[in-house]
Design an enzyme around this catalytic site. Sequence first.
Site, PDB file in Angstrom:
ATOM      1  N   LYS A   1    -115.180  42.554 -32.185  1.00 47.26           N
ATOM      2  CA  LYS A   1    -115.216  41.580 -31.085  1.00 47.26           C
ATOM      3  C   LYS A   1    -116.227  42.066 -30.052  1.00 47.26           C
ATOM      4  CE  LYS A   1    -112.383  40.030 -27.192  1.00 47.26           C
ATOM      5  NZ  LYS A   1    -111.081  40.086 -26.514  1.00 47.26           N
TER       6      LYS A   1
ATOM      7  N   ILE B   1     -83.976  41.352 -34.435  1.00 47.47           N
ATOM      8  CA  ILE B   1     -84.534  40.819 -33.180  1.00 47.47           C
ATOM      9  C   ILE B   1     -86.024  40.499 -33.361  1.00 47.47           C
ATOM     10  CG2 ILE B   1     -85.060  41.369 -30.766  1.00 47.47           C
ATOM     11  CD1 ILE B   1     -82.474  42.982 -30.688  1.00 47.47           C
TER      12      ILE B   1
HETATM   13  C1  FAD Z   1     -98.784  34.427 -26.063  1.00 44.85           C
HETATM   14  C2  FAD Z   1     -99.197  35.859 -26.040  1.00 44.85           C
HETATM   15  C3  FAD Z   1    -100.465  36.228 -26.488  1.00 44.85           C
HETATM   16  C4  FAD Z   1    -100.875  37.560 -26.415  1.00 44.85           C
HETATM   17  N1  FAD Z   1    -102.143  37.905 -26.791  1.00 44.85           N
HETATM   18  C5  FAD Z   1    -102.579  39.166 -26.572  1.00 44.85           C
HETATM   19  C6  FAD Z   1    -103.896  39.564 -26.874  1.00 44.85           C
HETATM   20  O1  FAD Z   1    -104.688  38.800 -27.421  1.00 44.85           O
HETATM   21  N2  FAD Z   1    -104.266  40.818 -26.576  1.00 44.85           N
HETATM   22  C7  FAD Z   1    -103.412  41.715 -26.018  1.00 44.85           C
HETATM   23  O2  FAD Z   1    -103.818  42.830 -25.701  1.00 44.85           O
HETATM   24  N3  FAD Z   1    -102.131  41.400 -25.795  1.00 44.85           N
HETATM   25  C8  FAD Z   1    -101.705  40.155 -26.053  1.00 44.85           C
HETATM   26  N4  FAD Z   1    -100.401  39.832 -25.818  1.00 44.85           N
HETATM   27  C9  FAD Z   1     -99.466  40.873 -25.485  1.00 44.85           C
HETATM   28  C10 FAD Z   1     -99.009  41.590 -26.750  1.00 44.85           C
HETATM   29  O3  FAD Z   1     -98.421  40.689 -27.638  1.00 44.85           O
HETATM   30  C11 FAD Z   1     -98.004  42.654 -26.366  1.00 44.85           C
HETATM   31  O4  FAD Z   1     -98.589  43.490 -25.423  1.00 44.85           O
HETATM   32  C12 FAD Z   1     -97.673  43.533 -27.501  1.00 44.85           C
HETATM   33  O5  FAD Z   1     -97.303  42.807 -28.612  1.00 44.85           O
HETATM   34  C13 FAD Z   1     -96.583  44.476 -27.123  1.00 44.85           C
HETATM   35  O6  FAD Z   1     -95.342  43.858 -27.184  1.00 44.85           O
HETATM   36  P1  FAD Z   1     -94.092  44.796 -27.017  1.00 44.85           P
HETATM   37  O7  FAD Z   1     -94.161  45.842 -28.063  1.00 44.85           O
HETATM   38  O8  FAD Z   1     -94.006  45.208 -25.607  1.00 44.85           O
HETATM   39  O9  FAD Z   1     -92.859  43.807 -27.275  1.00 44.85           O
HETATM   40  P2  FAD Z   1     -92.282  43.156 -28.624  1.00 44.85           P
HETATM   41  O10 FAD Z   1     -93.338  42.880 -29.624  1.00 44.85           O
HETATM   42  O11 FAD Z   1     -91.437  42.019 -28.191  1.00 44.85           O
HETATM   43  O12 FAD Z   1     -91.333  44.278 -29.236  1.00 44.85           O
HETATM   44  C14 FAD Z   1     -90.039  44.518 -28.727  1.00 44.85           C
HETATM   45  C15 FAD Z   1     -89.304  45.471 -29.642  1.00 44.85           C
HETATM   46  O13 FAD Z   1     -88.054  45.802 -29.041  1.00 44.85           O
HETATM   47  C16 FAD Z   1     -87.038  45.691 -30.006  1.00 44.85           C
HETATM   48  N5  FAD Z   1     -85.771  45.400 -29.332  1.00 44.85           N
HETATM   49  C17 FAD Z   1     -85.544  44.527 -28.320  1.00 44.85           C
HETATM   50  N6  FAD Z   1     -84.234  44.533 -27.984  1.00 44.85           N
HETATM   51  C18 FAD Z   1     -83.632  45.444 -28.783  1.00 44.85           C
HETATM   52  C19 FAD Z   1     -82.298  45.896 -28.944  1.00 44.85           C
HETATM   53  N7  FAD Z   1     -81.283  45.407 -28.224  1.00 44.85           N
HETATM   54  N8  FAD Z   1     -82.053  46.829 -29.897  1.00 44.85           N
HETATM   55  C20 FAD Z   1     -83.045  47.338 -30.663  1.00 44.85           C
HETATM   56  N9  FAD Z   1     -84.337  46.947 -30.554  1.00 44.85           N
HETATM   57  C21 FAD Z   1     -84.616  46.004 -29.640  1.00 44.85           C
HETATM   58  C22 FAD Z   1     -87.510  44.565 -30.931  1.00 44.85           C
HETATM   59  O14 FAD Z   1     -86.876  44.630 -32.185  1.00 44.85           O
HETATM   60  C23 FAD Z   1     -88.998  44.902 -31.025  1.00 44.85           C
HETATM   61  O15 FAD Z   1     -89.193  45.889 -32.014  1.00 44.85           O
HETATM   62  C24 FAD Z   1     -99.972  38.521 -25.931  1.00 44.85           C
HETATM   63  C25 FAD Z   1     -98.675  38.158 -25.546  1.00 44.85           C
HETATM   64  C26 FAD Z   1     -98.283  36.843 -25.598  1.00 44.85           C
HETATM   65  C27 FAD Z   1     -96.897  36.473 -25.170  1.00 44.85           C
END
Ligand code: FAD
Length: 510
Positions: free
Chosen positions: A85, A49
């Site tokens: 930064k 994923i």
């Molecule tokens: C365009 C953009 C720019 C950004 N820029 C910034 C920034 O400059 N500064 C900042 O602070 N934040 C920024 N963010 C936010 C930042 O990217 C996220 O806060 C951070 O990456 C956390 O993501 P996450 O871990 O919540 O989700 P994700 O990175 O999507 O991780 C999700 C996890 O869940 C797992 N998963 C999902 N479904 C399943 C399943 N069914 N079974 C097993 N595993 C599963 C995936 O494998 C993955 O490991 C940005 C976001 C976006 C969209």
Amino acid sequence: MTAAKTGKPIQSITIVGGGTAGWMTAAALSRLLSGIPGLSIKLIESEAIGTVGVGEATIPQINSFNTLLGINEHEFVRETHATYKLGIEFVDWTRLGHSYVHPFGSFGLDMYGIEFHHYWHRGLAAGDSSGLNDYSISGMAGKLDKFMHPQHNNPKSALSKLGYAFQFDAGLYAKYLRRMAETAGVERIEGKIVHVAQHSDTGFVTHVKLDDETEIGGELFIDCTGFRSLLLGEVLGVGFEDWSKWLPCDRAVAIPCSLGGKNEALTRSTARPAGWQWRIPLQHRLGNGHVYSSAHMSQDEATDLLVANLDGAPLADPNHLRFTAGYRHKAWDKNVVALGLSAGFLEPLESTTIHMVQTGIARLMTFFPTTDFSAPEIAHFNKQNVQDYVDIRDFLLLHYTATERDDSEFWNYCRNLEPPSGLADKLEMFRSSGRIIREHNELFTEASWLAVMTGQGIKPGGWNTANSVIDDAETLKRLAHIRHVVSSTVQQMPSQAEFLAANGSAIAAR
Ligand SMILES: Cc1cc2nc3c(=O)[nH]c(=O)nc-3n(C[C@H](O)[C@H](O)[C@H](O)COP(=O)(O)OP(=O)(O)OC[C@H]3O[C@@H](n4cnc5c(N)ncnc54)[C@H](O)[C@@H]3O)c2cc1C
């Protein structure tokens, strides 16, 4: 005497998702909860994923998170190929050809109990022509790509006013935290979750099932599954508050490129006809992305515009992302707490999302449950969480609504938005008296509001006349002195490259 009603300690935590949110949570909980005997922490992630793979700019509060985790800053900077930064530069936001810096830290010097900006505004009326950034050590150093640590314990030094954060490679950051978490005993499980089982009476999640039939249980589940919000949104059915009316950007395209252009210790945000472009300098490459409204621009146009405005050669194919601005009505429901994108997302204009993960972890520690899962405590957690989103939304909206831009449908829409009440109150106060009101310990400080209100061209209605303890001539003299102290301090600071090399945190000559 009666025993406190504390329930039984939690013995097993299952974190679902291994993006930035999942590994931040794993690293923090394995350290902070190490005193609970027999506690097991598992993290499930699926390489198939993957993660969103963006999220590289932070705000100064990340320093508290790193300290809590016992992270050595120089090692962290080297391992994640990070840079320092000192703020964000906003280009073309107020009008085409205009730019300003929202620096970290604070401006000038408060005097006689009155905030600095009241003296600056008075000075401007008395003929001074200085800019706000002339009074910011972070802002000036940021423009010149200089860095050294603040001296918070020496309030007489201009360096006591410096604030800093990091820009790092999101993939390397997750790996760095993963190493820390696994060393502290977190068990990582690779696999895709295909089923989530709930207790028939309570609806609490009892276990998740992977594609290889393995079942993994837990008393507390942390949903870090990203935009999918697998446990909280899909299984528990917690609704989503859609804020696209306020923040219409709903797409992004990201392309890293080789180093190029001017070195600054700043993230840059350049307004585009239907959104804005980020430029995040790391030690080994630039992170770039274009955040845009799909109602106003197609994916191809957005990608072409980004490619045409890169400072170096593209290093990867475009990564297209879709999102909706808003948040889940409850970040904590039953025995599931959502952290990261699964709890909500507001566009990265002020780099707040990683901070929201950090805040969620800190709040979870404050309300850490027992097997009772006390409803009033969960309600409090959720209330505070929603307030954070409201505060950040209002600050982001300030950038969009206070603009003179009328060169596209997108900017006409944004300029005509009716500000929500919290933002409207702040604008009214500043426009009538030059005062800045900050409530309930909200994330952005008076200095941040001042920087963006000033940068976006909002004029203060006056200043606090209690500053008349000194006259105009003395005010002008002191303003000149502060500017001199700031600029001479910045001149003496090493360049960022020199600082990184001297501290063993450079990956290679820049
Ligand atoms: C365009 C953009 C720019 C950004 N820029 C910034 C920034 O400059 N500064 C900042 O602070 N934040 C920024 N963010 C936010 C930042 O990217 C996220 O806060 C951070 O990456 C956390 O993501 P996450 O871990 O919540 O989700 P994700 O990175 O999507 O991780 C999700 C996890 O869940 C797992 N998963 C999902 N479904 C399943 C399943 N069914 N079974 C097993 N595993 C599963 C995936 O494998 C993955 O490991 C940005 C976001 C976006 C969209």
